[in-house]
Design a protein around this motif. Structure first.
Motif, short mmCIF file in Angstrom:
data_model
loop_
_atom_site.label_atom_id
_atom_site.label_comp_id
_atom_site.label_asym_id
_atom_site.label_seq_id
_atom_site.Cartn_x
_atom_site.Cartn_y
_atom_site.Cartn_z
N LYS A 237 -25.16 -20.17 30.10
CA LYS A 237 -25.41 -21.33 29.23
C LYS A 237 -24.20 -22.24 29.20
N GLY A 238 -23.01 -21.64 29.16
CA GLY A 238 -21.79 -22.44 29.17
C GLY A 238 -21.59 -23.20 30.46
N ALA A 244 -34.72 -20.77 32.02
CA ALA A 244 -35.51 -20.38 33.20
C ALA A 244 -34.60 -19.92 34.33
N GLN A 245 -33.48 -20.60 34.53
CA GLN A 245 -32.55 -20.21 35.57
C GLN A 245 -31.88 -18.87 35.25
N VAL A 246 -31.57 -18.66 33.98
CA VAL A 246 -31.03 -17.36 33.57
C VAL A 246 -32.05 -16.26 33.84
N GLY A 293 -16.67 -16.04 38.88
CA GLY A 293 -16.17 -17.02 39.84
C GLY A 293 -17.21 -18.03 40.28
N PHE A 294 -18.44 -17.94 39.75
CA PHE A 294 -19.51 -18.83 40.20
C PHE A 294 -20.21 -19.46 39.00
N ASP A 295 -20.86 -20.60 39.29
CA ASP A 295 -21.62 -21.26 38.23
C ASP A 295 -22.97 -21.79 38.69
N GLY A 361 -11.46 -14.76 27.99
CA GLY A 361 -12.46 -15.56 28.69
C GLY A 361 -13.39 -14.72 29.55
N TYR A 362 -14.48 -15.36 30.00
CA TYR A 362 -15.50 -14.65 30.76
C TYR A 362 -15.03 -14.14 32.12
#
Length: 398
Positions: A237-238, A244-246, A293-295, A361-362
């Motif tokens: 979400k961040g 839907a993508q999640v 490391g990805f978004d 952090g994540y």
């Protein structure tokens, strides 16, 4: 030929019972947060409701396994399914989030009774050389149910209304309860065992290095999986992903986990199972660490595929190793320990990494979870190596 059909017919019915129980139970998974919100629950209270069943399942699985060894597989399994059904019905009678959390304790208690009994009976139903395939097929059915159940529950919640999903779940669970009452044996091989002897035999499991290694691996794998389930939605979400993508990222993990289990089971019967456990833990470490490391949805889905493969490799092989390492008289307890480690590990991963992620952090938090899996691999090999050296010198950890 008749013996072959009886044995594999029983195994098929066990798999079908496991599928039906988890499918009916997981109908309510996507509906519960929405129903809790309608009673005024916020995110923290929804977490407490889910945490109540995880904690109960983790704490009661070992007593549940002992009951399966002492009373036979039938009664704990049937009572477990009925407790799960009762939790669905009780949810509809709740007026506050606190009451929902109390009702969900029955869900955890039911799983604690049902799962060790079924896992033990799966091992009892097939010969040792087919244990990998046995757990591959059975866990494929249960994980498929955990995937399809929420999908069906979400649709039914929209079309029937939220409370009706809980009523339907409770009613449908009576069918696998009936099936378990018919097909599971009522008497354990240890019926004539003195309770003191049973306790002493149970304590001796703590000297079984293979079992300890498998429980350690289970904790490490569950910590990673708990972190993925708890924090991927918030991280995604961040990064701007929608729900839907999640959902697609979760589907990539679930689908990989489900379709890989049967092939992994065949491999587990033909190769070193401890190597599969280690490979699975390393996949979990890589997949979880790479998340930060990805978004993009595609990259996160690729990480989820690696995580799903890690789950399939590690848990299928762990189930076969545990079943092979302990006698049938103590399989219920051993599987109770395994189930306890699954739920407590998932809860521990959520709680510990949650505090860590808030501080560092994540990306770093996900990497810390991956590092925990690597440490688990080293501990697993050390325990298995100790076992091998003891056996070579004539000792016995069994």
């Amino acid at each position: 030929m008749n013996g072959f059909l009886r044995r594999y017919g029983l195994f098929f019915l066990l798999c079908l019972t496991g599928f039906a129980t988890f499918f009916c139970s997981y109908l309510r998974i996507p509906v519960l947060p929405l129903y809790a919100a309608s009673l005024g629950a916020g995110p923290a209270q929804v977490g407490i409701i889910n945490g109540a069943f995880m904690l109960t399942a983790g704490m009661l699985s070992i007593p549940g396994g002992l009951l399966a060894d002492r009373l036979g597989r039938r009664r704990p399994a049937v009572c477990g399914i009925l407790a799960i059904a009762a939790s669905s019905f009780l949810i509809t009678q709740c007026a506050t989030p606190g009451q929902m959390a109390a009702a969900y304790l029955f869900f955890g208690a039911g799983l604690a009774a049902f799962v060790p009994s079924m896992l033990s009976q799966i091992a009892d139903s097939l010969p040792p050389e087919r244990l990998g395939q046995a757990y591959g097929w059975y866990s494929t059915g249960t994980y498929a149910a955990m995937t399809l159940g929420p999908a069906a529950g979400g649709y039914l919640g929209k079309s029937l209304g939220l409370p009706h999903v809980f009523y339907l779940s409770a009613a449908l669970l009576l069918l696998p309860a009936l099936a378990a009452g018919i097909i599971l044996p009522s008497s354990p091989a240890s019926r004539k065992t003195n309770p003191r002897d049973l306790v002493a035999a149970s304590v001796s499991l703590l000297h079984n290095r293979t079992l300890l290694a498998c429980l350690t691996a289970t904790l490490g794998a569950s910590i990673c999986f708990g972190a993925f389930l708890s924090f991927l939605p918030l991280y995604a979400k961040g990064k701007g992903l929608d729900s839907a993508q999640v959902g697609l990222v979760f589907a990539a993990q679930a689908l990989t986990n489900v379709v890989s289990r049967i092939p992994v089971g065949f491999v587990a019967d033909r190769t070193d199972r401890s190597g599969l456990v280690s490979a699975g833990l390393l996949c979990l470490a890589v997949g979880l660490s790479a998340l930060g490391g990805f978004d993009s949805p595609s990259a996160l889905a690729a990480c989820a595929v690696v995580l799903g493969m890690g789950m399939a490799l590690s848990f299928t092989a762990i189930g076969a190793l545990i079943a092979e390492a302990v006698s049938p008289l103590r399989r219920g307890l051993a599987m109770g320990m395994f189930n306890s480690c699954v739920y407590l590990g998932m809860m521990g991963g959520s709680l510990s990494l949650g505090s860590l992620i808030r501080t560092i952090g994540y990306p770093s938090g996900f990497a810390a979870g991956g590092a925990a899996a690597v440490v688990t691999v080293l501990l697993f090999f050390r325990l298995m190596g100790t076992r091998s050296r003891q056996q070579a010198t004539g000792g016995d950890f069994q």
